[in-house]
Write an enzyme that holds these catalytic residues in place. Structure first.
Site, mmCIF file in Angstrom:
data_model
loop_
_atom_site.group_PDB
_atom_site.id
_atom_site.type_symbol
_atom_site.label_atom_id
_atom_site.label_comp_id
_atom_site.label_asym_id
_atom_site.label_seq_id
_atom_site.Cartn_x
_atom_site.Cartn_y
_atom_site.Cartn_z
ATOM 1 N N ASN A 127 59.275 -19.060 -22.436
ATOM 2 C CA ASN A 127 58.988 -20.000 -23.518
ATOM 3 C C ASN A 127 57.747 -19.480 -24.235
ATOM 4 O O ASN A 127 56.646 -19.585 -23.716
ATOM 5 C CB ASN A 127 58.742 -21.389 -22.900
ATOM 6 C CG ASN A 127 58.260 -22.409 -23.915
ATOM 7 O OD1 ASN A 127 58.283 -22.157 -25.125
ATOM 8 N ND2 ASN A 127 57.826 -23.557 -23.437
ATOM 9 N N LYS A 144 56.340 -20.500 -26.840
ATOM 10 C CA LYS A 144 55.534 -21.556 -27.486
ATOM 11 C C LYS A 144 55.129 -21.111 -28.906
ATOM 12 O O LYS A 144 55.917 -20.436 -29.561
ATOM 13 C CB LYS A 144 54.326 -21.910 -26.604
ATOM 14 C CG LYS A 144 54.771 -22.271 -25.177
ATOM 15 C CD LYS A 144 53.700 -22.864 -24.331
ATOM 16 C CE LYS A 144 54.279 -23.201 -22.966
ATOM 17 N NZ LYS A 144 53.306 -23.857 -22.096
ATOM 18 N N HIS A 159 59.948 -30.986 -23.512
ATOM 19 C CA HIS A 159 58.782 -30.305 -22.941
ATOM 20 C C HIS A 159 57.564 -31.231 -23.039
ATOM 21 O O HIS A 159 57.406 -31.946 -24.029
ATOM 22 C CB HIS A 159 58.525 -28.995 -23.701
ATOM 23 C CG HIS A 159 57.541 -28.111 -23.007
ATOM 24 N ND1 HIS A 159 56.193 -28.364 -23.043
ATOM 25 C CD2 HIS A 159 57.707 -27.006 -22.238
ATOM 26 C CE1 HIS A 159 55.565 -27.438 -22.311
ATOM 27 N NE2 HIS A 159 56.461 -26.600 -21.816
ATOM 28 N N GLU A 219 54.624 -30.680 -23.779
ATOM 29 C CA GLU A 219 53.786 -30.470 -24.976
ATOM 30 C C GLU A 219 54.389 -31.174 -26.188
ATOM 31 O O GLU A 219 53.665 -31.631 -27.077
ATOM 32 C CB GLU A 219 53.585 -28.963 -25.221
ATOM 33 C CG GLU A 219 52.614 -28.382 -24.193
ATOM 34 C CD GLU A 219 52.756 -26.897 -23.946
ATOM 35 O OE1 GLU A 219 53.457 -26.202 -24.705
ATOM 36 O OE2 GLU A 219 52.157 -26.425 -22.957
ATOM 37 N N GLU A 227 58.499 -29.304 -14.501
ATOM 38 C CA GLU A 227 57.208 -28.694 -14.818
ATOM 39 C C GLU A 227 56.100 -29.735 -14.676
ATOM 40 O O GLU A 227 55.884 -30.531 -15.612
ATOM 41 C CB GLU A 227 57.200 -28.179 -16.262
ATOM 42 C CG GLU A 227 58.287 -27.181 -16.575
ATOM 43 C CD GLU A 227 57.981 -26.392 -17.845
ATOM 44 O OE1 GLU A 227 57.852 -25.178 -17.753
ATOM 45 O OE2 GLU A 227 57.844 -27.014 -18.914
ATOM 46 N N GLY A 237 50.015 -23.848 -17.825
ATOM 47 C CA GLY A 237 48.951 -23.107 -18.506
ATOM 48 C C GLY A 237 47.589 -23.209 -17.836
ATOM 49 O O GLY A 237 46.570 -22.841 -18.416
ATOM 50 N N SER A 258 52.622 -22.188 -14.672
ATOM 51 C CA SER A 258 51.837 -21.050 -14.173
ATOM 52 C C SER A 258 52.619 -20.137 -13.229
ATOM 53 O O SER A 258 52.065 -19.620 -12.258
ATOM 54 C CB SER A 258 50.556 -21.538 -13.498
ATOM 55 O OG SER A 258 49.757 -22.249 -14.425
HETATM 56 P P1 PGA Z 1 52.977 -21.695 -18.283
HETATM 57 O O1 PGA Z 1 53.941 -22.624 -19.181
HETATM 58 O O2 PGA Z 1 53.864 -20.722 -17.542
HETATM 59 O O3 PGA Z 1 52.063 -21.025 -19.260
HETATM 60 O O4 PGA Z 1 52.259 -22.607 -17.330
HETATM 61 C C1 PGA Z 1 55.168 -23.080 -18.685
HETATM 62 C C2 PGA Z 1 55.848 -23.956 -19.709
HETATM 63 O O5 PGA Z 1 55.173 -24.765 -20.360
HETATM 64 O O6 PGA Z 1 57.069 -23.873 -19.899
#
Ligand code: PGA
Length: 253
Positions: free
Chosen positions: A10, A12, A93, A95, A164, A170, A210
């Site tokens: 992803n 982003k 997601h 976010e 997640e 992140g 992560s």
């Molecule tokens: P990350 O993000 O691997 O940077 O923690 C995962 C995601 O939001 O899909």
């Protein structure tokens, strides 16, 4: 782990055309590891270009609008991302839920729109740290899924779930292996309850938060973890391929 693990990057809000070389490198490596299904979800602006550059990997979108078309300035419909070459959409997601106030009803409407447009979906769920500490993580996550999973059994094969935990995204923190296993087992249970044993088997449950090459092997070894949704570590072919290798069980460098 699933017979054919699914590793999805992803990107982003990252990536200009300069990043197409990473997509090409990921694609070449995926051709050497056919045991793993590899995909990336670039920003809208790169979907078509990535789609044209790659042969093996899947290309998806990170969101879509719930309506098929209309007066929605700045928005993009499922049919549009499909037309650009996307085969799946990431929906729900944290976010999007956090930054754009998307609730389960909206996520559910977007899922319906994406399925209607013939796409596959990756439905994200996950709890906050507060929720985890209060001991209600499983109730919360299963509640999100109950509210969002499409109730048509014949769509099950086009559904992937991604668990997640928000506090692990992140941040460099990953959930404890035991907590991941428990949550994925609970999600598998809900999928069986919703779609029946046979159809639920088709649905892959990804872990995200992560994930990197150093921890991927341990996480992917869990019974109900069928792959990973990867943010930061998917931005270079080198770091992403470490995860693909872990999923393939190969020790190739
Ligand atoms: P990350 O993000 O691997 O940077 O923690 C995962 C995601 O939001 O899909």
């Amino acid at each position: 782990m699933a017979e054919r693990p699914y590793i999805v990057g992803n990107w982003k809000m990252n990536g200009t055309r300069a990043m197409l070389s990473e997509a090409r490198a990921i694609d070449r490596a995926a051709q050497r590891h056919m045991k793993v299904e590899v995909a990336v979800a670039p920003p809208y602006t790169l979907i078509h270009a990535v789609h044209r550059e790659v042969e093996q990997i899947g290309v998806g979108a990170q969101d879509c609008h719930a309506e098929p078309e209309g007066a929605h300035t700045g928005d993009i419909s499922a049919a549009m991302v499909a037309d650009a070459g996307a085969k799946f959409v990431i929906l729900g997601h944290s976010e999007r839920r956090g930054n754009h106030g998307e609730d389960n009803a909206l996520v559910s409407a977007k899922i319906a729109a994406a399925l209607e447009a013939g796409m596959r979906i990756i439905l994200c769920c996950g709890e906050s740290l507060e929720m985890r500490d209060s001991g209600k993580a499983a109730d919360f996550v299963l509640g999100q899924l109950k509210a969002c999973l499409p109730d048509i059994t014949d769509a099950a094969e086009r559904v992937t779930v991604a668990y997640e935990p928000i506090w692990a995204i992140g941040t460099g923190r990953t959930a404890k292996t035991r907590d991941i296993a428990e949550m994925h087992d609970a999600i598998r249970g809900l999928l069986i309850e919703t779609y029946g044993e046979e159809a639920a088997k088709e649905i892959r449950i990804l872990y995200g938060g992560s994930v990197k090459s150093e921890n991927a092997g341990k996480i992917l070894a869990l019974e109900n973890v069928d792959g990973a949704l990867v943010g930061g570590a998917s931005l270079t072919a080198e770091s992403f391929l470490g995860i693909v290798l872990a999923a393939s069980g190969s020790d190739e460098e």
